[in-house]
Design a protein around this motif. Structure first.
Motif, PDB file in Angstrom:
ATOM      1  N   SER A   1      -7.611   6.387   7.368  1.00 25.38           N
ATOM      2  CA  SER A   1      -8.682   6.579   6.398  1.00 25.38           C
ATOM      3  C   SER A   1      -9.716   7.512   7.015  1.00 25.38           C
ATOM      4  O   SER A   1      -9.981   7.430   8.211  1.00 25.38           O
TER       5      SER A   1
ATOM      6  N   SER B   1     -14.586  -2.825   1.236  1.00 25.14           N
ATOM      7  CA  SER B   1     -13.420  -3.430   0.598  1.00 25.14           C
ATOM      8  C   SER B   1     -12.119  -3.182   1.350  1.00 25.14           C
ATOM      9  O   SER B   1     -11.079  -3.736   0.975  1.00 25.14           O
ATOM     10  N   ASP B   2     -12.157  -2.352   2.382  1.00 25.10           N
ATOM     11  CA  ASP B   2     -10.955  -2.122   3.185  1.00 25.10           C
ATOM     12  C   ASP B   2     -10.719  -3.234   4.195  1.00 25.10           C
ATOM     13  O   ASP B   2      -9.666  -3.273   4.848  1.00 25.10           O
TER      14      ASP B   2
ATOM     15  N   GLN C   1      -6.475   4.827  -3.484  1.00 24.86           N
ATOM     16  CA  GLN C   1      -7.593   4.322  -2.687  1.00 24.86           C
ATOM     17  C   GLN C   1      -7.899   5.352  -1.619  1.00 24.86           C
ATOM     18  O   GLN C   1      -7.313   6.427  -1.605  1.00 24.86           O
ATOM     19  N   ASN C   2      -8.782   5.007  -0.728  1.00 30.56           N
ATOM     20  CA  ASN C   2      -9.175   5.980   0.294  1.00 30.56           C
ATOM     21  C   ASN C   2      -8.310   5.884   1.543  1.00 30.56           C
ATOM     22  O   ASN C   2      -8.711   6.349   2.599  1.00 30.56           O
TER      23      ASN C   2
ATOM     24  N   LEU D   1       0.820  -1.203   0.000  1.00 29.15           N
ATOM     25  CA  LEU D   1       0.000   0.000   0.000  1.00 29.15           C
ATOM     26  C   LEU D   1       0.863   1.265   0.000  1.00 29.15           C
ATOM     27  O   LEU D   1       0.679   2.152  -0.822  1.00 29.15           O
TER      28      LEU D   1
END
Lengths: 112, 113
Positions: free
Chosen positions: B78, B84-85, B62-63, B47
Motif C-alpha cells: 500500500s 480500515s486497513d 481498495q488502496n 483480497l
C-alpha cells in the motif's frame, strides 16, 4: 466454488459429540467437500476432505449423504481446545484457476 | 515438504504510511497464491489471488495492491495506509488439480494508528 450455508455459531459442552452441518445444494459432480479449522490469530488449517459417504481421520469424521447436497462434520468428545471457527468449502477436483473464497464459517464455543 | 512464510508477524503503522507484506512458499512449483484479510471477529476476505508470475486478480477495490515477482513470492503493498486497513493478513497457496485444499501462512497482524 459452490455456495455453502453453515450455522453462524454453536455451543457445546466438553466431552460431547458436535455435529456441524453444511448445505451445498448446487454441488457439482466433480466437487469435493473440505473443512477447515481456524483458531484465533492463526490461519485456517485443513481438517478433513471427502467426496461421498463417510471419511474419518484422527481429528474428525465427515458424513456425506447420497445426494451430496449437505455434509456433516463430526467432532467426537470435544474439549475446550476445539473452540474455533469451522469453514466448509466445496470445489472441483480439477481446481484450475478458480479463486478460493471462504464463507463466514461456524463459530464453535466449547463450554467447560 | 511444503512450507509457507509470512513476515513480519506483527506491524504497527501510522495512517498514511506505506506497507509491504511478504509471503514465500517453499517446496512446490507454480502455486496459486492468495492474500486474505480478516478483521477482528470477522470472516476471511479474499483480497488478491495469483495463478502465475505477474498475474494478479483483485477482488476488492481498495488502496492495496499485490505483486508476484517470482513464482513463489507474493507481496501485498500500500502506498498510504488507512485506519480500515487494520486486520490480520493471511497468505495461502494451493495447486491446480487439488480439490479446494489450501495451506495458510502464520499471518501478519497489522495495526494502523
Amino acid at each position: 466454488l459452490a455456495k455453502t450455508t453453515q450455522p453462524i455459531s454453536m455451543d457445546s459442552y466438553e466431552g460431547q459429540e458436535v455435529n456441524i452441518t453444511c448445505s451445498h445444494n448446487n454441488i457439482a459432480t466433480n466437487d469435493y467437500i473440505t473443512w477447515y479449522q481456524q483458531f484465533p490469530s492463526q490461519g485456517p488449517r485443513f481438517i478433513i476432505q471427502g467426496y461421498k459417504t463417510k471419511v474419518t481421520n484422527e481429528v474428525a469424521s465427515l458424513f456425506i449423504p447420497a445426494d451430496r447436497k449437505s455434509s456433516t462434520l463430526s467432532l467426537p468428545r470435544v474439549s475446550l481446545s476445539d473452540t474455533a471457527v469451522y469453514y466448509c468449502l466445496v470445489g472441483p477436483s480439477n481446481f484450475g484457476n478458480e479463486k478460493l473464497t471462504f464463507g463466514t464459517g461456524t463459530r464453535l464455543t466449547i463450554i467447560p | 515438504s511444503q512450507t509457507i512464510h509470512q513476515w513480519p508477524a506483527t506491524l504497527v503503522q501510522p495512517v498514511g504510511s506505506p506497507l509491504s507484506l511478504e509471503c514465500t512458499v517453499e517446496g512446490t512449483s507454480n502455486p496459486n497464491l492468495y492474500w486474505y484479510r480478516q478483521a477482528a471477529g470477522r470472516g476471511l476476505q479474499l483480497l488478491f489471488y495469483s495463478v502465475g508470475i505477474g498475474q494478479i486478480s483483485s477482488e476488492v477495490p481498495q488502496n492495496l495492491s499485490a505483486s508476484r515477482p517470482q513464482d513463489r513470492q507474493f507481496i501485498l503493498s500500500s502506498k498510504k495506509l488507512l485506519l480500515s486497513d487494520s486486520g490480520f493478513y493471511l497468505c495461502a497457496w494451493n495447486v491446480n488439480g487439488q480439490a479446494p485444499l489450501a495451506f495458510f501462512g502464520p499471518g501478519t497482524r497489522l495495526t494502523v494508528l
